[in-house]
Enzyme design. Structure first.
Site, PDB file in Angstrom:
ATOM      1  N   VAL A  81      93.087 -39.405   5.280  1.00  0.00           N
ATOM      2  CA  VAL A  81      94.293 -39.829   5.243  1.00  0.00           C
ATOM      3  C   VAL A  81      94.564 -40.362   3.846  1.00  0.00           C
ATOM      4  CG1 VAL A  81      93.498 -42.224   5.537  1.00  0.00           C
ATOM      5  CG2 VAL A  81      96.100 -41.589   6.256  1.00  0.00           C
ATOM      6  N   THR A  82      95.660 -40.251   3.411  1.00  0.00           N
ATOM      7  CA  THR A  82      96.407 -40.398   2.197  1.00  0.00           C
ATOM      8  C   THR A  82      97.862 -40.743   2.077  1.00  0.00           C
ATOM      9  OG1 THR A  82      96.402 -40.145  -0.372  1.00  0.00           O
ATOM     10  CG2 THR A  82      97.134 -38.267   1.099  1.00  0.00           C
ATOM     11  N   LEU A 158      97.622 -31.296  -4.774  1.00  0.00           N
ATOM     12  CA  LEU A 158      97.474 -32.540  -5.435  1.00  0.00           C
ATOM     13  C   LEU A 158      98.495 -33.435  -5.369  1.00  0.00           C
ATOM     14  CD1 LEU A 158      98.582 -32.997  -8.598  1.00  0.00           C
ATOM     15  CD2 LEU A 158      97.306 -30.733  -8.859  1.00  0.00           C
ATOM     16  N   CYS A 175      91.664 -41.962   1.565  1.00  0.00           N
ATOM     17  CA  CYS A 175      90.869 -40.543   1.591  1.00  0.00           C
ATOM     18  C   CYS A 175      89.417 -40.938   2.185  1.00  0.00           C
ATOM     19  CB  CYS A 175      90.374 -39.985   0.015  1.00  0.00           C
ATOM     20  SG  CYS A 175      91.921 -39.795  -0.733  1.00  0.00           S
TER      21      CYS A 175
END
Length: 224
Positions: A81-82, A158, A175
């Site tokens: 997860v971010t 990114l 992360c």
């Protein structure tokens, strides 16, 4: 005589968006990758997202601590997860890796190097880590990577923290790492602008990937 293939590998299409919601762009990436063929020109999309948590394929729900009013979207990239939000540079890399003669690891290394070089241009000493993809300043993470390769082509990309509210990262284990501290360019360069960082990173990427020309286009593919 120049072939179609050689022309495609020399040219990069760049699309810049404003602040946009996540899911329409994600679906557009999927469609682009599904429909592309050997003659499709590579693209890079530069944008910011409205607040959203994205959970990668390896994502574990226990790393989403208290999302509150921010939606959580399960997606098809690698990683955990971010958070994405205003003031963060999102870069989506829609590349034919076979044509560029790159493997997935080569692409990750190139992305990390372009980020390190971009940050160096702002006087920030950053580094990659072998044990945890992304780019760090000291022990704090400043950029995250999450990619998917399908039929030899990449999508997703990114996220570089430029000038944003970092509080939502406290609502997750970024992360998948409990207590991972996040940082951003603004902490080192108070007057930084998102647009200048986008341009600086793009210059590094075009040089590293070997593109000879850049064509700017508006809107999503098919909207021109």
């Amino acid at each position: 005589m120049e072939t179609v293939a050689s022309t495609q590998v020399q040219t990069l299409i760049v699309r810049r968006f404003g602040l946009v919601s996540y899911e329409p762009v994600w679906r557009a990436m999927q469609d682009f990758t599904q429909q592309r063929d050997a003659e499709t020109t590579d693209e890079v999309w530069l944008l910011q997202h409205e607040p959203v948590f994205t959970q990668g394929q390896a994502g574990d729900a226990e790393h989403v601590l208290f999302p509150g009013d921010i939606p959580v979207v399960q997606v098809d990239r690698g990683g955990q997860v971010t958070y994405h939000g205003p003031g963060q540079l999102m870069v989506y890399l829609l590349l034919d890796l076979r044509r560029l003669k790159m493997g997935a690891r080569d692409l990750v290394t190139m992305i990390e190097n372009t980020l390190v070089d971009t940050l160096a241009g702002y006087g920030i000493e950053a580094h990659a880590r072998k044990d945890a993809p992304g780019v760090y300043v000291g022990d704090a993470k400043i950029a995250s990577l999450g990619l998917r390769i399908r039929r030899g082509s990449s999508f997703h990309g990114l996220a570089l923290n430029v000038d944003m509210d970092l509080e939502p990262f406290l609502r997750i284990n970024p992360c998948g790492y409990q207590g991972l501290r996040m940082t951003q360019i603004k902490e080192f360069v108070p007057d930084v602008s998102w647009a200048s960082v986008a341009d600086a990173w793009l210059s590094q990427f075009v040089r590293a990937a070997g593109f000879q020309s850049v064509v700017e286009q508006r809107g999503l593919p098919g909207d021109e």
